[in-house]
Write an enzyme that holds these catalytic residues in place. Structure first.
Site, PDB file in Angstrom:
ATOM      1  N   HIS A  29      -9.750  -4.479  11.377  1.00  0.00           N
ATOM      2  CA  HIS A  29     -10.465  -4.361  10.104  1.00  0.00           C
ATOM      3  C   HIS A  29     -11.768  -3.586  10.222  1.00  0.00           C
ATOM      4  CE1 HIS A  29      -7.673  -7.508   8.826  1.00  0.00           C
ATOM      5  NE2 HIS A  29      -8.083  -7.344   7.591  1.00  0.00           N
ATOM      6  N   GLU A  56       0.810  -1.220   0.000  1.00  0.00           N
ATOM      7  CA  GLU A  56       0.000   0.000   0.000  1.00  0.00           C
ATOM      8  C   GLU A  56       0.840   1.264   0.000  1.00  0.00           C
ATOM      9  OE1 GLU A  56      -0.599  -2.588   2.004  1.00  0.00           O
ATOM     10  OE2 GLU A  56      -2.625  -3.253   1.485  1.00  0.00           O
TER      11      GLU A  56
HETATM   12  C1  LIG Z   1      -1.927  -4.178   4.724  1.00  0.00           C
HETATM   13  C2  LIG Z   1      -2.973  -5.117   4.241  1.00  0.00           C
HETATM   14  N1  LIG Z   1      -3.332  -5.082   2.951  1.00  0.00           N
HETATM   15  C3  LIG Z   1      -4.266  -5.928   2.484  1.00  0.00           C
HETATM   16  C4  LIG Z   1      -4.870  -6.820   3.318  1.00  0.00           C
HETATM   17  C5  LIG Z   1      -5.939  -7.777   2.784  1.00  0.00           C
HETATM   18  N2  LIG Z   1      -5.371  -9.108   2.671  1.00  0.00           N
HETATM   19  C6  LIG Z   1      -5.516  -9.991   3.677  1.00  0.00           C
HETATM   20  S1  LIG Z   1      -4.720 -11.393   3.390  1.00  0.00           S
HETATM   21  C7  LIG Z   1      -4.170 -10.890   1.906  1.00  0.00           C
HETATM   22  C8  LIG Z   1      -3.335 -11.808   1.079  1.00  0.00           C
HETATM   23  C9  LIG Z   1      -2.055 -12.167   1.732  1.00  0.00           C
HETATM   24  O1  LIG Z   1      -1.439 -13.218   1.095  1.00  0.00           O
HETATM   25  P1  LIG Z   1      -0.178 -13.993   1.669  1.00  0.00           P
HETATM   26  O2  LIG Z   1       0.730 -13.030   2.343  1.00  0.00           O
HETATM   27  O3  LIG Z   1       0.391 -14.784   0.579  1.00  0.00           O
HETATM   28  O4  LIG Z   1      -0.752 -14.933   2.810  1.00  0.00           O
HETATM   29  P2  LIG Z   1      -1.750 -16.174   2.710  1.00  0.00           P
HETATM   30  O5  LIG Z   1      -3.121 -15.611   2.822  1.00  0.00           O
HETATM   31  O6  LIG Z   1      -1.505 -16.860   1.417  1.00  0.00           O
HETATM   32  O7  LIG Z   1      -1.451 -17.020   3.889  1.00  0.00           O
HETATM   33  C10 LIG Z   1      -4.626  -9.602   1.647  1.00  0.00           C
HETATM   34  C11 LIG Z   1      -4.363  -8.848   0.415  1.00  0.00           C
HETATM   35  C12 LIG Z   1      -4.492  -6.807   4.675  1.00  0.00           C
HETATM   36  N3  LIG Z   1      -5.054  -7.619   5.581  1.00  0.00           N
HETATM   37  N4  LIG Z   1      -3.529  -5.952   5.107  1.00  0.00           N
END
Ligand SMILES: Cc1ncc(C[n+]2csc(CCOP(=O)(O)OP(=O)(O)O)c2C)c(N)n1
Ligand SMILES: [Mg+2]
Lengths: 343, 328
Positions: free
Chosen positions: A144, A75
């Site tokens: 959130h 972000e």
């Molecule tokens: C700063 C932030 N941006 C976006 C999100 C929304 N979000 C939650 S999980 C996620 C994906 C994360 O993927 P990864 O790091 O690969 O972890 P996984 O879910 O595969 O375990 C996103 C975009 C968030 N929680 N925090």
């Protein structure tokens, strides 16, 4: 730029249609992207996934990957990149999956986007829209569920919009995209699926930023609200009417610049005002309204300004506590009766 | 497979992986029944990663991760009852119902959350390592993140500080190939997360996260390195999540075949079970006894999570500060 009032159109334009807020936002973006080649959308999951909440449904197909850009989860980086692109002559729409994640990027929004016009003696300017869902969704816990209205409304150099209905969402988003300043556009996840029959199909129809809307007229007490709380305020007004209290409900729509005139005009008539918001009470939008009423409408007030706000706590997960943490119709009714000195 | 794994250790590892799998399956059911709400990110498919790492940790070591955290907590030996009751938002939960799926903690078990902001746990884990070094307690922090999280700027700010100050931290990248709907190919320039510490001289390696023994060996090397005062280490595990990102994700961005292939050919629990039977000559009835015990444990957790009462309304205003906050 057309700035005709939809209030007028409501009477003259039979082409208003019913859309969900989600669809209206999508249409607003699509129309502006069609109109202006420099407008592009960027954010997490906006393209191939069609938006985490499906707000950008179909935009990748319509405009291609040059103009609908999936970003990594960075972000702070892509908000700054958006500011640079705006400096460079483009008109970015930067989607935050939710505004909670804009905190990662708040430095770029405020220090870079909001202040550069001033710091450059008027040379620079940053036409950018930061948009996404704001406030509490449902049961998603403290990190959130937060309302950023007063955070961003605090800052000179930004415009801050937070619409309620689908028609307003579309017309104000279009206005935000056309605006030459950085605009923070606060949507609400729980409203995305809600439909309203007030959506203009006129591609040139935009609403003026900085104008509130009186959604219900009344003579006894003024209720101000924005975003999802407008719905609660209207419900409260129905309940109050049953008890013989005519509430006037003002949908603020824009939080900065705030339409103080419309609020004052109402208070001159009702002499009582309750501010409603989902965010925390301290230094909130309601605090600002209370101060403004002291400054501009003191002689017209028959009761102290009251604020209905979210509880002054991080959002709890448990169902019963979450309910207690959020403003409910009951508390609005109670506050309205209190300023009317009714029990 | 490491020779160091005794029969007892193998049975415990199997039990821990199975507990996570069965726990998550039940959580999914409770979600479907409306007893769990909001975001709920299941760990199914990735069990070998946390269990393998945990098997080499010492009591003083600390663990921190993001929101896909149920597996980490169970591996840390947190009580399944308390975890499940937090998922249902009840007073018997680890955060007394106030945190939910993404936000649980246990000082007793050195589990430091449970964080909902992608990437934010990484500098915090670096800070836990700072405290280990400061207190000279010979502890190591395991800071886990996803492939998607690995692109956040604060990860690299952490790498620099950890290398600069030789902090005892192991950065674990659980590469399950997707961050929400975005594959690693679409999110990350350069496929190797383990090599991203190179500029700071941080050693890194990648291992098969579906094979418990490989996770365990890599984790041993990494924690030995960090514990001996040489600074941070980066581990990348190749793994896979079977379910959608959260309960609301239909996961249309990948094919059924892709998911089925992993389930059939690379399932970490199946793989380990075969290894126990064929190599360690562990008897089927010993395994069966574990299956039964796990089932029972999870059912108890479910029961507890349904019957534990909701938090008292007064809890709304507790825990905001250490002192009691006066009601306004
Ligand atoms: C700063 C932030 N941006 C976006 C999100 C929304 N979000 C939650 S999980 C996620 C994906 C994360 O993927 P990864 O790091 O690969 O972890 P996984 O879910 O595969 O375990 C996103 C975009 C968030 N929680 N925090
Ligand atoms: Mg991932």
């Amino acid at each position: 730029m057309t700035t005709n009032q939809r209030e007028d159109i409501l009477m003259t334009d039979s082409s208003l249609i019913t859309l969900s807020v989600r669809e209206a936002l999508r249409d607003g973006m699509a129309e502006e992207m069609t109109r202006d080649e420099t407008v592009f959308l960027m954010g997490e999951e906006v393209a191939e996934y069609n938006g985490a909440y499906k707000v950008s449904q179909g935009l990748l197909d319509q405009f291609g990957s040059k103009r609908v850009v999936d970003t990594p989860i960075t972000e702070h980086g892509f908000a700054g990149l958006g500011v640079g692109a705006a400096f460079g002559g483009l008109r970015p729409i930067v989607e935050f999956m939710t505004f909670n994640f804009s905190m990662q990027a708040i430095d770029q929004i405020i220090n870079s986007a909001a202040k550069t016009l001033y710091m450059s003696g008027g040379q620079m300017g940053c036409p950018i829209v930061f948009r996404g869902p704001n406030g509490a969704a449902s049961r998603v816990g403290a990190q959130h569920s937060q309302c950023y209205a007063s955070w961003y409304a605090h800052c000179p150099g930004l415009k801050v919009i937070s619409p309620y209905s689908a028609g307003d969402a579309k017309a104000l988003l279009k206005a935000a995209i056309r605006d030459p300043n950085p605009v923070v556009f606060l949507e609400n996840e729980l409203l995305y699926g809600r439909s309203f029959d007030d959506v203009s199909q006129d591609q040139d129809y935009v609403l003026p930023i900085g104008k509130a809307l009186v959604r219900r007229e009344g003579k006894d007490v003024t209720l101000t609200a924005f975003s999802i709380m407008v719905g609660k305020a209207l419900e409260a007004a129905d309940r109050l009417a049953e008890e013989g209290i005519e509430a006037e409900v003002i949908d603020l729509r824009t939080l900065r610049p705030l339409d103080v005139d419309t609020i004052i005009e109402s208070v001159v008539k009702t002499n009582r005002i309750v501010s409603i918001e989902e965010s925390w009470p301290f230094a909130g939008i309601g605090s600002e309204i209370a101060a403004l009423m002291m400054e501009h409408a003191f002689d017209y007030l028959d009761a102290p300004v009251l604020r209905v706000t979210g509880a002054d706590v991080p959002m709890p997960y448990a169902a019963n506590l979450e309910h207690l943490a959020l403003p409910q119709v009951d508390s609005i009714v109670e506050a309205a009766k209190a300023v009317c000195y009714r029990t | 497979m490491p020779k160091s794994l005794t029969e007892k250790e193998a049975l415990k590892a199997y039990r821990d992986m199975l507990l996570i799998r069965r726990f998550e399956e039940r959580a999914s059911q409770l979600y479907g029944m409306g007893l769990i709400a909001g975001f709920c990110h299941l760990y199914i498919g990735q069990e070998a990663v946390v269990v393998g790492i945990q098997s080499v940790l010492k009591p003083q070591d600390t663990v921190i991760t993001a929101y896909r955290d149920h597996g980490h907590m169970l591996a840390c030996d947190m009580d399944p009852k308390g975890v499940m009751a937090e998922l249902t938002g009840r007073s018997g939960g680890y955060s007394r119902g106030k945190g939910g799926s993404m936000h649980m903690f246990s000082r007793e078990k050195n589990f430091f959350g449970g964080h909902g902001i992608v990437g934010a746990q990484v500098p915090i884990g670096t800070g836990l390592a700072f405290a280990h070094k400061y207190k000279e307690d010979k502890g190591v922090c395991i800071a886990s993140m996803g492939d998607g999280a690995s692109n956040q700027g604060q990860v690299y700010e952490s790498y620099n500080m950890a290398a600069l100050w030789k902090l005892p931290v192991v950065y674990v990248i659980e590469n399950n190939h997707y961050g929400m709907g975005t594959s690693v190919e679409r999110s990350s320039a350069g496929p190797n997360y383990y090599g991203r510490g190179q500029g700071w001289g941080i050693p890194g390696e990648k291992a098969d996260g579906m094979i418990l023994g490989e996770v365990r060996e890599a984790a041993q090397r990494a924690t030995d390195h960090a514990r001996s005062g040489k600074g941070p280490y980066i581990l990348e595990f190749d793994t896979y999540r079977y379910r959608g990102h959260s309960m609301s994700d239909p996961a249309k961005y990948r094919s059924k075949e892709e998911v089925e292939d992993v389930k059939i050919h690379h399932d970490p629990i199946d793989h380990f079970k075969t290894y126990m039977i064929e190599t360690l000559k562990i008897k089927e009835d010993q395994i069966k006894a574990i299956d039964d015990e796990v089932k029972e444990t999870v059912l108890e957790a479910v029961e507890f999570s349904k019957t534990s009462p909701e938090p008292d309304p007064s809890e709304l205003y507790t825990d905001i500060l250490k002192e009691k906050v006066p009601l306004q």
